[in-house]
Design a protein around this motif. Sequence first.
Motif, PDB file in Angstrom:
ATOM      1  N   GLU A   9       0.820  -1.202   0.000  1.00  0.00           N
ATOM      2  CA  GLU A   9       0.000   0.000   0.000  1.00  0.00           C
ATOM      3  C   GLU A   9       0.862   1.264   0.000  1.00  0.00           C
ATOM      4  O   GLU A   9       0.561   2.237  -0.682  1.00  0.00           O
ATOM      5  N   GLU A  10       1.956   1.173   0.754  1.00  0.00           N
ATOM      6  CA  GLU A  10       2.821   2.345   0.894  1.00  0.00           C
ATOM      7  C   GLU A  10       3.346   2.788  -0.473  1.00  0.00           C
ATOM      8  O   GLU A  10       3.400   3.972  -0.785  1.00  0.00           O
ATOM      9  N   ARG A  18      -3.315   5.581  -5.770  1.00  0.00           N
ATOM     10  CA  ARG A  18      -3.386   4.963  -7.088  1.00  0.00           C
ATOM     11  C   ARG A  18      -4.042   5.907  -8.087  1.00  0.00           C
ATOM     12  O   ARG A  18      -4.685   6.883  -7.701  1.00  0.00           O
ATOM     13  N   GLY A  19      -3.914   5.605  -9.345  1.00  0.00           N
ATOM     14  CA  GLY A  19      -4.586   6.437 -10.348  1.00  0.00           C
ATOM     15  C   GLY A  19      -3.945   6.308 -11.705  1.00  0.00           C
ATOM     16  O   GLY A  19      -2.794   5.862 -11.820  1.00  0.00           O
ATOM     17  N   PRO A  20      -4.676   6.683 -12.750  1.00  0.00           N
ATOM     18  CA  PRO A  20      -4.109   6.630 -14.101  1.00  0.00           C
ATOM     19  C   PRO A  20      -3.073   7.736 -14.301  1.00  0.00           C
ATOM     20  O   PRO A  20      -3.071   8.726 -13.558  1.00  0.00           O
ATOM     21  N   ILE A  25     -12.193 -10.782  -5.716  1.00  0.00           N
ATOM     22  CA  ILE A  25     -11.919  -9.760  -4.692  1.00  0.00           C
ATOM     23  C   ILE A  25     -10.871  -8.772  -5.190  1.00  0.00           C
ATOM     24  O   ILE A  25     -10.223  -8.992  -6.213  1.00  0.00           O
ATOM     25  N   ASP A  26     -10.725  -7.687  -4.463  1.00  0.00           N
ATOM     26  CA  ASP A  26      -9.703  -6.690  -4.766  1.00  0.00           C
ATOM     27  C   ASP A  26      -8.626  -6.824  -3.702  1.00  0.00           C
ATOM     28  O   ASP A  26      -8.848  -6.473  -2.543  1.00  0.00           O
ATOM     29  N   ILE A  27      -7.462  -7.326  -4.099  1.00  0.00           N
ATOM     30  CA  ILE A  27      -6.397  -7.605  -3.128  1.00  0.00           C
ATOM     31  C   ILE A  27      -5.899  -6.306  -2.491  1.00  0.00           C
ATOM     32  O   ILE A  27      -5.329  -6.307  -1.401  1.00  0.00           O
ATOM     33  N   ARG A  28      -6.168  -5.181  -3.152  1.00  0.00           N
ATOM     34  CA  ARG A  28      -5.695  -3.898  -2.607  1.00  0.00           C
ATOM     35  C   ARG A  28      -6.462  -3.486  -1.357  1.00  0.00           C
ATOM     36  O   ARG A  28      -6.068  -2.578  -0.645  1.00  0.00           O
ATOM     37  N   ASP A  29      -7.575  -4.204  -1.090  1.00  0.00           N
ATOM     38  CA  ASP A  29      -8.315  -3.924   0.144  1.00  0.00           C
ATOM     39  C   ASP A  29      -7.722  -4.670   1.345  1.00  0.00           C
ATOM     40  O   ASP A  29      -8.285  -4.639   2.436  1.00  0.00           O
ATOM     41  N   GLY A  30      -6.621  -5.371   1.125  1.00  0.00           N
ATOM     42  CA  GLY A  30      -5.994  -6.109   2.218  1.00  0.00           C
ATOM     43  C   GLY A  30      -6.326  -7.598   2.155  1.00  0.00           C
ATOM     44  O   GLY A  30      -7.102  -8.019   1.307  1.00  0.00           O
TER      45      GLY A  30
END
Lengths: 467, 83
Positions: free
Chosen positions: A241-242, A247-249, A278-283
Amino acid sequence: MTEKNTQNVEITAVEEVYAKRKKIYPRQVTGLFASLRFSGVLSLLGLYYLGPLMQWNGRQAILFDLPARKFYIFEWIFWPQDFIYLAALLIIAAIALFLVTALAGRVWCGYACPQTVWTEAFLWIERKVEGSRAKQIKLDKKGWSWGKFRIKFTKHFIWITFSLLTGFVFVGWFTPITELTARTLSFELGPWEAFWIFFYGFATYGNAGWMREQVCMYMCPYARFQSAMFDKNTLVISYDEERGEPRGPRKKGSDYQTDGKGACVDCSLCVQVCPTGIDIRDGLQYQCIGCAACVDVCNEVMDKMGYQRNLVSYTTENALHGKKESFFRPRVLIYIILLSVISVALFTSIAQRVPLGLDVIRDRSSLYRETDDGMIENVYTLKIMNMDLKPHRYSLAVGGIDGLILKKQNKGIHVDSGAVLNYPVRIQAEADKLNAASTELMFYLNAIDDDALSVAKEGRFLGPVYK
Amino acid sequence: MSEDNKVPTVQRFVAILWPSFVVSGIATILFFTAFDPIEIIGCVGGWDVSRMGYYSIGFFLFWLLTSLNSVLTCYFLKPCAIK
């Protein structure tokens, strides 16, 4: 007021768990872990479908012969009496799973679980028939037409054929597969064999074709408790995450750091490839089966962008936070010790197993009989099980009471390999040698041609009480 | 009661049929390891069915019992109307 609030929370939780399922279209991935899984799936499927064809000394090498109540595993034959070995084997498998989970997380789920293996196979068929993820979504949105029907029909036809083959091979592990094949080809299948082929085939079709990730989420007990084996040194799939946020285009070639952005380009590919959606970026989430599809696809994107790899990666919580990692922690050591102790015990006891069984059954119809010459006679049926791979002759002896006479002793008792012989014997004793109404006596059975094959079993000798 | 209806019927079937399926599988293994159906039938008399048949019938009888158990559990999980 507070009560009402908690109730509301509970209701939403229920809704989440049992939310109406949205169909997941996992996008195809390539990369290190995808090839690892592909080779895993291929070898496990090979083992499953070709395993029953393996031969050993003229018979099926591995056969769990339920109709005959015998398990053949290469050189060994196991009987219902050997159930303890099966139990030990299952315990070993369970602890091995715990150990692997503590070290590497849910690798079982991601690479070796039958649910994953067959789902991968079914996904592969689906892709061959319906095309890529985008094409599949488009097809499902379209109204019914002859073309759509043909495609869907082809897919389900192949799925069902494959499932029936799976069911057939399943039964082939439990009943000799060459005979099963012959009976199938001549339409002479037994009703129960046919039933189980269809039952297992149906389960395969349902689980791998329709249920998929729902099996892991709602039905799998391991998925529920696997997190108990996790610690901060367990390998899990994590999003850094760090490094990734915000995030972004962005424009290609622009320096994202000066723009105040993180490494994540928010392409959403990691979500598209996820088989559980699932979205792995949610942890770390309970639905994550650790298949690493998101790792592969994110690395591809990072390479294209010219960024450092492993924004999503296999890592430990400690490594992610820059702390020291340790491999041999108490939990791991305990699992290893347990595993080695039980394995050693199992293999030594199998190696020292005497492939000869003896059961003593007293004649039920009479307690004892007095013969004409004043002897007391008891009648028994001996159940002699030759669990060895060749036939043997055995000699029988009795002891435990002075002056026992074994009637019907002959040159030896012949028992074929893998056979059970019911052998009636009459034993006589002098009445004054019996001190109680029931006295213990011993039966000794020895193979004449092999000294190592011997068993002893106790029985009760009944007689009159004079004292 | 209204929240009860939010659980899809499919999920209720899974909650009843699946745990009972697993437990009846275990029960079948344990039972038929200890007892040979052919020998039991030899004692009490029965129909002419193969061992495979007895295993299967046994499995489904166990499944029937264990799912009955699950049904009752689900039933008693429903909140009582205590006011």
